[in-house]
Structures are given as structure tokens and as C-alpha cells.
Design an enzyme around this catalytic site. Structure first.
Site, PDB file in Angstrom:
ATOM      1  N   TYR A   1      -9.202  10.857  -8.015  1.00 21.91           N
ATOM      2  CA  TYR A   1      -8.825  10.140  -9.237  1.00 21.91           C
ATOM      3  C   TYR A   1     -10.028  10.059 -10.188  1.00 21.91           C
ATOM      4  O   TYR A   1      -9.926  10.397 -11.362  1.00 21.91           O
ATOM      5  CB  TYR A   1      -8.350   8.744  -8.841  1.00 21.91           C
ATOM      6  CG  TYR A   1      -7.929   7.841  -9.969  1.00 21.91           C
ATOM      7  CD1 TYR A   1      -6.635   7.890 -10.471  1.00 21.91           C
ATOM      8  CD2 TYR A   1      -8.817   6.912 -10.512  1.00 21.91           C
ATOM      9  CE1 TYR A   1      -6.232   7.040 -11.494  1.00 21.91           C
ATOM     10  CE2 TYR A   1      -8.427   6.060 -11.530  1.00 21.91           C
ATOM     11  CZ  TYR A   1      -7.139   6.121 -12.020  1.00 21.91           C
ATOM     12  OH  TYR A   1      -6.754   5.277 -13.022  1.00 21.91           O
TER      13      TYR A   1
ATOM     14  N   GLY B   1       0.792  -1.228   0.000  1.00 24.28           N
ATOM     15  CA  GLY B   1       0.000   0.000   0.000  1.00 24.28           C
ATOM     16  C   GLY B   1       0.821   1.271   0.000  1.00 24.28           C
ATOM     17  O   GLY B   1       0.334   2.337   0.371  1.00 24.28           O
ATOM     18  N   ALA B   2       2.085   1.190  -0.419  1.00 26.09           N
ATOM     19  CA  ALA B   2       2.948   2.383  -0.429  1.00 26.09           C
ATOM     20  C   ALA B   2       3.096   2.951  -1.842  1.00 26.09           C
ATOM     21  O   ALA B   2       3.929   3.803  -2.096  1.00 26.09           O
ATOM     22  CB  ALA B   2       4.315   2.049   0.153  1.00 26.09           C
TER      23      ALA B   2
ATOM     24  N   ASP C   1       0.960  -0.845 -14.153  1.00 25.14           N
ATOM     25  CA  ASP C   1       1.560  -1.625 -13.060  1.00 25.14           C
ATOM     26  C   ASP C   1       1.872  -3.050 -13.490  1.00 25.14           C
ATOM     27  O   ASP C   1       2.986  -3.540 -13.322  1.00 25.14           O
ATOM     28  CB  ASP C   1       0.618  -1.682 -11.848  1.00 25.14           C
ATOM     29  CG  ASP C   1       0.354  -0.318 -11.268  1.00 25.14           C
ATOM     30  OD1 ASP C   1       0.940   0.666 -11.774  1.00 25.14           O
ATOM     31  OD2 ASP C   1      -0.433  -0.226 -10.313  1.00 25.14           O
TER      32      ASP C   1
ATOM     33  N   SER D   1       3.255  -0.815  -5.893  1.00 24.99           N
ATOM     34  CA  SER D   1       2.553  -1.860  -6.637  1.00 24.99           C
ATOM     35  C   SER D   1       2.807  -3.285  -6.153  1.00 24.99           C
ATOM     36  O   SER D   1       3.046  -4.198  -6.937  1.00 24.99           O
ATOM     37  CB  SER D   1       2.872  -1.752  -8.132  1.00 24.99           C
ATOM     38  OG  SER D   1       1.693  -2.018  -8.834  1.00 24.99           O
TER      39      SER D   1
HETATM   40  P1  ADP Z   1       0.150  -1.153  -3.637  1.00 21.24           P
HETATM   41  O1  ADP Z   1      -0.124  -1.942  -4.873  1.00 21.24           O
HETATM   42  O2  ADP Z   1       0.451   0.279  -3.911  1.00 21.24           O
HETATM   43  O3  ADP Z   1       1.181  -1.770  -2.742  1.00 21.24           O
HETATM   44  P2  ADP Z   1      -2.600  -1.815  -3.126  1.00 21.24           P
HETATM   45  O4  ADP Z   1      -3.576  -1.300  -2.128  1.00 21.24           O
HETATM   46  O5  ADP Z   1      -2.934  -1.723  -4.568  1.00 21.24           O
HETATM   47  O6  ADP Z   1      -1.201  -1.119  -2.802  1.00 21.24           O
HETATM   48  O7  ADP Z   1      -2.321  -3.361  -2.834  1.00 21.24           O
HETATM   49  C1  ADP Z   1      -1.977  -3.810  -1.540  1.00 21.24           C
HETATM   50  C2  ADP Z   1      -2.732  -5.091  -1.240  1.00 21.24           C
HETATM   51  O8  ADP Z   1      -2.248  -6.172  -2.054  1.00 21.24           O
HETATM   52  C3  ADP Z   1      -2.526  -5.566   0.175  1.00 21.24           C
HETATM   53  O9  ADP Z   1      -3.415  -4.930   1.089  1.00 21.24           O
HETATM   54  C4  ADP Z   1      -2.833  -7.070   0.047  1.00 21.24           C
HETATM   55  O10 ADP Z   1      -4.222  -7.298  -0.002  1.00 21.24           O
HETATM   56  C5  ADP Z   1      -2.250  -7.386  -1.328  1.00 21.24           C
HETATM   57  N1  ADP Z   1      -0.840  -7.824  -1.165  1.00 21.24           N
HETATM   58  C6  ADP Z   1       0.261  -7.201  -1.613  1.00 21.24           C
HETATM   59  N2  ADP Z   1       1.389  -7.863  -1.260  1.00 21.24           N
HETATM   60  C7  ADP Z   1       0.988  -8.951  -0.576  1.00 21.24           C
HETATM   61  C8  ADP Z   1       1.665 -10.030   0.076  1.00 21.24           C
HETATM   62  N3  ADP Z   1       2.985 -10.104   0.103  1.00 21.24           N
HETATM   63  N4  ADP Z   1       0.919 -10.987   0.690  1.00 21.24           N
HETATM   64  C9  ADP Z   1      -0.433 -10.913   0.668  1.00 21.24           C
HETATM   65  N5  ADP Z   1      -1.116  -9.914   0.099  1.00 21.24           N
HETATM   66  C10 ADP Z   1      -0.438  -8.934  -0.517  1.00 21.24           C
HETATM   67 MG    MG Z   2      -1.724  -1.614  -6.276  1.00 23.56          MG
END
Ligand code: ADP
Ligand code: MG
Length: 368
Positions: A204, A104-105, A154, A108
Site C-alpha cells: 500500500y 479484520g476481514a 470507511d 471496516s
Molecule cells: P477491519 O476494519 O477491516 O475489520 P481493522 O484491522 O482495521 O480491520 O480493525 C479491526 C480491529 O478493530 C480489531 O482488531 C479491534 O481492535 C477493533 N474492533 C473492531 N470491532 C470490534 C469490536 N466489536 N469490539 C472490540 N474491538 C473491535
Molecule cells: Mg479497518
């Protein structure tokens, strides 16, 4: 057992251009998600998510899109669901996931998960997908099942990037090309503002609508067939400036100029001219701040502070805005000074410690 590694990504330039059928220029970064998949005889999928210290399972009957607030398991189900839609058999498996991409930073982690998952299943079932098809399946998983309406950047970056190259994507026809991204004495530094992107969804959607309205209005005023802002030149726009509401003029001008900047940035990379590239990064940030109105005091502050450090040649916010991260192009020997100076002033101003990730243009997803 199948072992897959998929990177995070960051966009170098071309922000809010993807849904305007324009150009983007992301790189994969050297933070990765690792996934292993072992086939099982039962029609059931067991998943262990190390980052969450959780375990969960599902069967073919459970592939139902979440109504709201998707959880991590939905990203796995999403890929199974798309493959089922496309007529591929359900593959029972045990899946293990761990990742050093912060969640969530804006780097992606979600696309890394989808692409890793798609690649693992496609390999296990010998479905013979190309990497572009892997990216498209992953994109459908996020849009049509998870319910997050994102552009294709992404998943394309995560699946198709190459080491020491940026990925130029034409979001109109999905053509892409690798552009040499040799940084020499410089390094790409990601600075996370630690501000959650709270306004991001509503803003957005609003920007998307504004762009659509602008295209329609400009098309009518000039009597031309315009499908997107891609079809409108800056001189077209100047000709109708007085007839447009000021905010629509600003949005359009930003998008048209940003598309031109992506092309110019690619040219400067071809010429090995990093100073010009850094200049376009700064102009991009100014456009996002002054014309597209999606920056924030924190992001502007970080960009200003970083730009003031000797040895920094470019800085801009990256991602949708209102929080998230900035990227900085900095000479390697001043990176410690950059971290020190920016952390200190940012903490004094906002009471938060930014997080730094020095990175390079890494390779896309791989199966071992
Ligand atoms: P970003 O893609 O910018 O990191 P998003 O909100 O689009 O943020 O996606 C984050 C979400 O993707 C997490 O809350 C989780 O549901 C899923 N996710 C990402 N990495 C993992 C991981 N290593 N294990 C399980 N779920 C993951
Ligand atoms: Mg994302």
C-alpha cells in the site's frame, strides 16, 4: 443510556483512488456493531467488549497513543483523545460493545467502532456534531491515535450511508452524494477469501509512493501543475508513455481509468442499468490485477469462478488487495448455486472454504 448502531461497509468501485484525490463508491452493509453508553459520575471509562470476552478501563491520564500493535481498547481511547484535543470535556462512562461485523476481514469493523463511539459521546455530551463531523473525528482517531493511515472512505460510509443508496465521495474536497442503488432481482454478495492481507501495508505504501512519483514526473514532462493523478487525463498520459518507467505508466493508467469508471458506474446506476455497472466492476478488477498489481491468485480465482456462473453480472476484488474479499453482483435465484460452485472449486484449488455474506445497501450509523 445511549444506544448506537453502526454498520460495516464495502466498496463497490473506486479502489486505491482515495489517496489519489479521486472518487469512491461504497455502501454500508447489513452487518452491525452495537454500542451502549451509560454516563458515570467518576472520570473513568469502563468498556466491555463482547467479541473479545474482555473488560478494561482507563482514565483521562491514559490517553496515550499505542507505540505498536494497537489493541481494541485503543480505538475507544482514540475517540476520547480526539475529542479532548478539540476541547470537549471527558465523559465518564460504562460502554458495552458487540458486533456481527467480522473483525479484520476488510468490512471496516474498525470504522464502525470509531463512528459508534464518536456518535455516542457526541450525543451524551450534546456536542452537536453533524454526521460528516462524526466521520472526520473518527477518521482522525484511526489515523492520529491508533496509527493506521487510512483514507476517509470507511468512516464516511459508516456514518453517512443511506439505505438502498451507494455513497459517492469526491476524496479531493470531501463532497459526497447519495446514489440510488436499487438491485431489483439482484443481490450483492461478499465472498471472503479467508486469506489474511499480509503484504498489504508495505505494498500500500509502495503504491502511494509510486503514484506520487508518477504525478511529479508527468507534471514535469508536460509542464503542468498536477497535484494528483486526478489532474492528468488519459491522453496526457499517452503523450508521455515512452518517457515513463513502465510500472509508473501502469499505475497511473489504472488510477485515471478507475476514476472514470466510478463516474460511469454512477451514471449507469442513475439509468438503472445494472449490466453496465457489472461490466465496470469486471474492468475494475482487471485493472487492479494487470495494471495496479494488487490482486492475488485467490482473488483472481474467486472472481473468475463467480463470473462464470450464469446469472452473475459483475465481480471484483474489494479493498486494498492481496487477500480479503471480492464482491459479486448476482441474480437472487442463483445465489445458492453460486455458493456451491465457488466453494467447491475454491476449496479444491486452495484448501480453504470461502465465507459468503449476502447483503444490501444498508443505512449508516444511528442513535436510538
Ligand atoms: P477491519 O476494519 O477491516 O475489520 P481493522 O484491522 O482495521 O480491520 O480493525 C479491526 C480491529 O478493530 C480489531 O482488531 C479491534 O481492535 C477493533 N474492533 C473492531 N470491532 C470490534 C469490536 N466489536 N469490539 C472490540 N474491538 C473491535
Ligand atoms: Mg479497518
Amino acid at each position: 443510556m445511549i444506544r448506537v448502531c453502526a454498520p460495516g461497509r464495502v466498496n463497490l468501485i473506486g479502489e486505491h483512488t482515495d489517496y489519489n484525490q479521486g472518487f469512491v463508491l461504497p455502501v454500508a452493509i447489513d452487518l452491525n456493531l452495537q454500542l451502549t453508553l451509560t454516563r458515570e459520575d467518576q472520570l473513568r471509562v469502563k468498556v466491555i467488549a463482547e467479541n473479545f470476552k474482555q473488560e478494561a478501563s482507563f482514565g483521562p491520564e491514559d490517553l496515550i497513543p499505542p507505540r505498536e500493535n494497537p489493541c481494541w481498547l485503543d480505538y475507544i481511547k482514540a475517540v476520547y483523545w480526539v475529542l479532548k484535543e478539540d476541547g470537549y470535556p471527558f465523559i465518564g462512562s460504562t460502554i458495552h460493545i458487540k458486533s456481527d461485523i467480522p473483525l479484520g476481514a476488510g468490512l471496516s469493523s474498525s470504522a464502525a467502532l470509531e463512528v459508534a463511539m464518536t456518535l455516542a459521546l457526541s450525543t451524551a455530551g450534546r456536542f452537536n456534531h453533524s454526521l460528516k463531523e462524526i466521520a472526520l473525528i473518527s477518521h482522525r482517531a484511526e489515523n492520529d491515535f491508533v496509527g493506521v493511515k487510512c483514507g476517509i472512505m470507511d468512516q464516511f460510509a459508516v456514518a453517512l450511508a443511506e439505505s438502498n443508496h451507494a455513497l459517492f465521495i469526491d476524496c479531493r474536497n470531501l463532497d459526497y452524494r447519495h446514489v440510488s442503488f436499487n438491485l431489483g432481482d439482484y443481490k450483492l454478495v461478499i465472498v471472503d477469501s479467508r486469506v489474511k492481507r499480509s503484504l498489504v501495508t508495505s505494498a500500500y505504501n509502495k503504491r502511494r509512493e509510486e503514484c506520487e512519483t508518477a504525478v511529479k514526473r508527468i507534471g514535469e514532462l508536460l509542464n503542468l501543475e498536477a497535484e494528483s493523478l486526478r489532474d492528468i487525463s488519459i491522453s496526457d498520459l499517452k503523450n508521455v508513455q515512452v518517457q515513463l518507467p513502465p510500472h509508473l505508466y501502469k499505475r497511473s493508467r489504472y488510477v485515471i481509468e478507475e476514476n472514470a469508471r466510478v463516474i460511469e458506474s454512477v451514471n449507469s446506476l442513475h439509468e438503472g442499468n445494472l449490466d453496465d455497472f457489472g461490466y465496470f466492476m469486471k474492468r475494475s478488477h482487471a485493472g487492479l490485477r494487470d495494471l495496479y498489481d494488487v490482486s492475488s491468485p485467490e482473488l483472481d480465482f474467486l472472481v473468475d469462478q463467480a463470473s462464470a456462473v450464469e446469472g452473475v453480472i459483475g465481480a471484483r476484488m474489494t479493498g486494498a488487495g492481496f487477500g480479503g474479499s471480492i464482491i459479486v453482483l448476482a441474480r437472487q435465484d442463483i445465489i445458492n448455486k453460486l455458493k456451491h460452485t465457488v466453494s467447491e472449486s475454491y476449496e479444491r484449488e486452495f484448501g480453504l472454504m470461502p465465507v459468503f455474506y449476502g447483503t444490501r445497501a444498508a443505512e449508516g450509523a444511528v442513535v436510538y
